[in-house]
Structures are given as structure tokens and as C-alpha cells.
Design a protein around this motif. Structure first.
Motif, short mmCIF file in Angstrom:
data_model
loop_
_atom_site.label_atom_id
_atom_site.label_comp_id
_atom_site.label_asym_id
_atom_site.label_seq_id
_atom_site.Cartn_x
_atom_site.Cartn_y
_atom_site.Cartn_z
N MET A 45 0.85 -1.19 0.00
CA MET A 45 0.00 0.00 0.00
C MET A 45 0.88 1.23 0.00
O MET A 45 2.03 1.20 0.45
CB MET A 45 -0.94 0.01 1.20
CG MET A 45 -0.28 -0.07 2.56
SD MET A 45 -1.53 -0.14 3.88
CE MET A 45 -0.51 -0.38 5.32
N SER A 46 0.35 2.31 -0.54
CA SER A 46 1.10 3.56 -0.60
C SER A 46 1.33 4.08 0.81
O SER A 46 0.51 3.88 1.71
CB SER A 46 0.32 4.60 -1.41
OG SER A 46 0.01 4.10 -2.69
N ARG A 77 -0.77 9.03 -0.96
CA ARG A 77 -2.09 8.45 -1.16
C ARG A 77 -2.55 8.71 -2.59
O ARG A 77 -2.41 9.81 -3.11
CB ARG A 77 -3.09 9.06 -0.17
CG ARG A 77 -2.74 8.79 1.31
CD ARG A 77 -3.17 7.41 1.72
NE ARG A 77 -2.85 7.12 3.11
CZ ARG A 77 -3.63 7.42 4.14
NH1 ARG A 77 -4.78 8.02 3.94
NH2 ARG A 77 -3.29 7.11 5.37
N GLU A 83 -0.04 1.06 -5.64
CA GLU A 83 0.70 0.46 -4.55
C GLU A 83 2.10 0.08 -5.02
O GLU A 83 2.28 -0.50 -6.08
CB GLU A 83 -0.03 -0.78 -4.03
CG GLU A 83 -1.33 -0.47 -3.30
CD GLU A 83 -2.48 -0.19 -4.24
OE1 GLU A 83 -2.28 -0.26 -5.46
OE2 GLU A 83 -3.58 0.11 -3.75
N ASP A 120 0.86 -4.47 3.34
CA ASP A 120 -0.48 -4.48 3.94
C ASP A 120 -0.77 -5.88 4.48
O ASP A 120 -1.34 -6.73 3.81
CB ASP A 120 -1.51 -4.08 2.89
CG ASP A 120 -2.90 -3.92 3.48
OD1 ASP A 120 -3.05 -4.11 4.71
OD2 ASP A 120 -3.83 -3.62 2.72
#
Length: 298
Positions: free
Chosen positions: A57-58, A63, A67, A199
Motif C-alpha cells: 500500500m502507498s 495516497r 501500490e 499491507d
């Protein structure tokens, strides 16, 4: 399998040439950066021995991006100038064969986020001797696991890529916050840091973990300890773009950098690499991709 930020000429083997001349797109924010960055992927191994790739995930600063890893460049000592890398420059940090602390690079670390919204990400990477560990976290990380890999910041000024991809660079010497290069590697180069946020939130149910309660994550090298975390760097900035960015008095970010031009995440995400290995890497797997040995915990 790699976690990578790349241009569309990324391949298992790349000629020793100016990498920026090999591709016509980049997945980086800056249009001038055609470099390749690589690190091992992370997998979850369930109690029954099967594997599943952990998504990325970023980070909290990017954001909306696809990713993937975030790349940082900065002078290690903000009071000094640095010399940008030259075409053909490559380096490797870390050791894929490590399974313990001996020989570990101190600036490669993991951090366990204690909750969503990056709770626990409250200071510089690898700066906290308690929160930042050279090994994978031992318990569930409710907000994911952050990987940080720092490359050396001193160059011998001659070799671009020796046989071991390491001998031409060295880590600086920190004396009360002042960083100096050893006499064997006198040229200061930019600090390159890779950051990946894994994540792991879908894998926090301990009933899926090994019966003995040991941590279930394994790097794509087959390493369950995390000590083998490592990174590859192939320089590929266009012309003198990186030097201009490093010389910028106010620094450079994707939103504020007069020395470089940037592209949207939508455009960057369109730069893809043709599939080169015809092997299933998604879903639940009996073994790690590219591995003919099942690293079972049973």
C-alpha cells in the motif's frame, strides 16, 4: 518475485549502458527518473504451509498512487553537497543469503505499525532501536509492516559496477551528526532509500498462523527471519537531472520542484513491464514463485 519501481525496459538482464536510453516511460513521479529499484517481495505462509503474496500500500505521503515502493533521495548530511551517480552506475545493499544478525546492514529495518493510518510511523526510518528491527516483527501488525532499505552514501569515484556490485561504495562515518566518507571512498553520493509498506491486515488472524505461534511471513528469498532484506539500484536519470535536483536549494518533491518535471499517478501507473516469467504468482501457492523447494513450517 520483485517489488519494483521501474521503466518499461526492466528485465532480468540489462546491458551495462545508460539505462535512461532503454525505455520510453517510467512509473516514477518524476519524468526524468528511468532508474530501476528492486527488493524482495513478502509472502504469508498459512498454517497448512501454503503461501500468499502480501499486497503493498502507498505510504501516508503518496495516497492515490499505485501500490508500490517509495524512493527517497537526499544528502545524508544536509550541510554538504553530493555528486550524482553516473550512467552505468549500479549498487547492491544487503545480502539475500543472510539468516541471522552477523553481517547485517544496520540501515535495513522493519517497523510494525500498531494500527490503521500508519500508527507507529512517528519518526525517521531505522532511527528507533526498539521499534525498528533487522528481523521481521514477531507478532501481528494491525496497520502493516514497513520495510526500509538505505544504500551507502560514499563512492570510490572510479568504478560504476564491480563484480560484487558493492565494493565501489561504502557507508559514511557518523561523528556527532557529521557524516564523512572514508578515504577509500571519498566521493559523497545521494542517500537513496527504498520504503515499502506491506499491507498485512488480511493476515492478522492468529488461527491462520503456525501452530507454534511463530511469525508467518517469509521473503521471496525463502527467508523467514527478514535478515536477507536487500535492494538493487540501477541508475537511470536523464542527463544531469538528478544533479540539478540535488543542487536545488529548496529541495525537490513531486509537487514542488522547479528543477524537474513530474507526471500524474494515472500516467505513471500506465508504465508496465511485459510479463517475463510464466508462473502463477497470485492466489494461494504451494511454494514460493521460482522456488523448487517448499519452505514448509510443518
Amino acid at each position: 518475485m520483485p517489488s519494483l519501481t521501474r521503466q518499461n525496459a526492466f528485465a532480468a538482464s540489462i546491458n551495462h549502458t545508460d539505462v535512461s536510453a532503454l525505455a520510453d516511460c517510467t512509473s516514477c513521479s518524476f519524468n526524468e527518473d528511468f532508474s530501476n529499484y528492486w527488493t524482495a517481495n513478502l509472502y504469508f505462509q498459512a498454517r497448512n504451509g501454503s503461501y500468499k503474496r502480501v499486497p503493498q500500500m502507498s505510504n501516508r505521503f503518496l495516497r492515490g498512487s499505485n501500490e508500490g515502493m517509495t524512493i527517497y533521495y537526499f544528502p545524508e548530511d544536509l550541510r554538504s553537497n553530493v555528486t550524482a551517480f553516473k550512467p552505468g552506475f549500479r549498487m547492491l545493499v544487503g545480502d539475500a543469503a543472510l539468516r541471522g544478525p552477523e553481517g547485517h546492514t544496520p540501515k535495513n529495518c522493519f517497523r510494525c505499525f500498531t494500527g490503521p493510518n500508519f500508527e507507529g510511523d512517528n519518526d525517521a526510518p531505522c532511527a528507533d532501536p526498539v521499534l525498528d528491527t533487522p528481523h521481521l516483527p514477531s507478532g501481528p501488525c494491525l496497520g502493516g509492516i514497513r520495510s526500509n532499505i538505505h544504500f551507502p552514501t560514499c563512492w570510490d569515484g572510479v568504478r560504476l559496477d564491480p563484480d560484487d556490485h558493492k565494493a565501489h561504495v561504502a557507508f559514511s562515518i557518523n561523528t556527532n551528526g557529521t557524516y564523512t566518507c572514508p578515504s577509500t571512498h571519498p566521493v559523497k553520493i545521494p542517500q537513496v532509500m527504498l520504503e515499502v509498506v506491506w499491507d498485512t491486515t488480511a493476515f492478522n488472524d492468529k488461527t491462520d498462523w503456525p501452530a507454534d505461534g511463530s511469525q508467518p511471513f517469509v521473503l521471496s528469498t525463502g527467508d523467514k527471519t527478514g535478515y536477507s532484506q536487500h535492494g538493487d539500484y540501477l541508475f537511470g536519470w536523464k542527463g544531469d537531472a538528478l544533479q540539478r535536483a540535488m543542487d536545488s536549494p529548496s529541495g525537490c518533491s513531486a509537487s514542488t520542484c522547479t528543477a524537474l518535471t513530474s507526471q500524474s499517478f494515472v500516467t505513471a501507473n500506465k508504465c508496465v513491464v511485459k510479463r517475463q516469467v510464466h508462473e502463477n504468482i497470485e492466489g494461494w501457492l504451494e511454494k514460493l514463485p521460482g522456488d523448487d523447494v517448499n519452505h514448509s513450517m510443518d
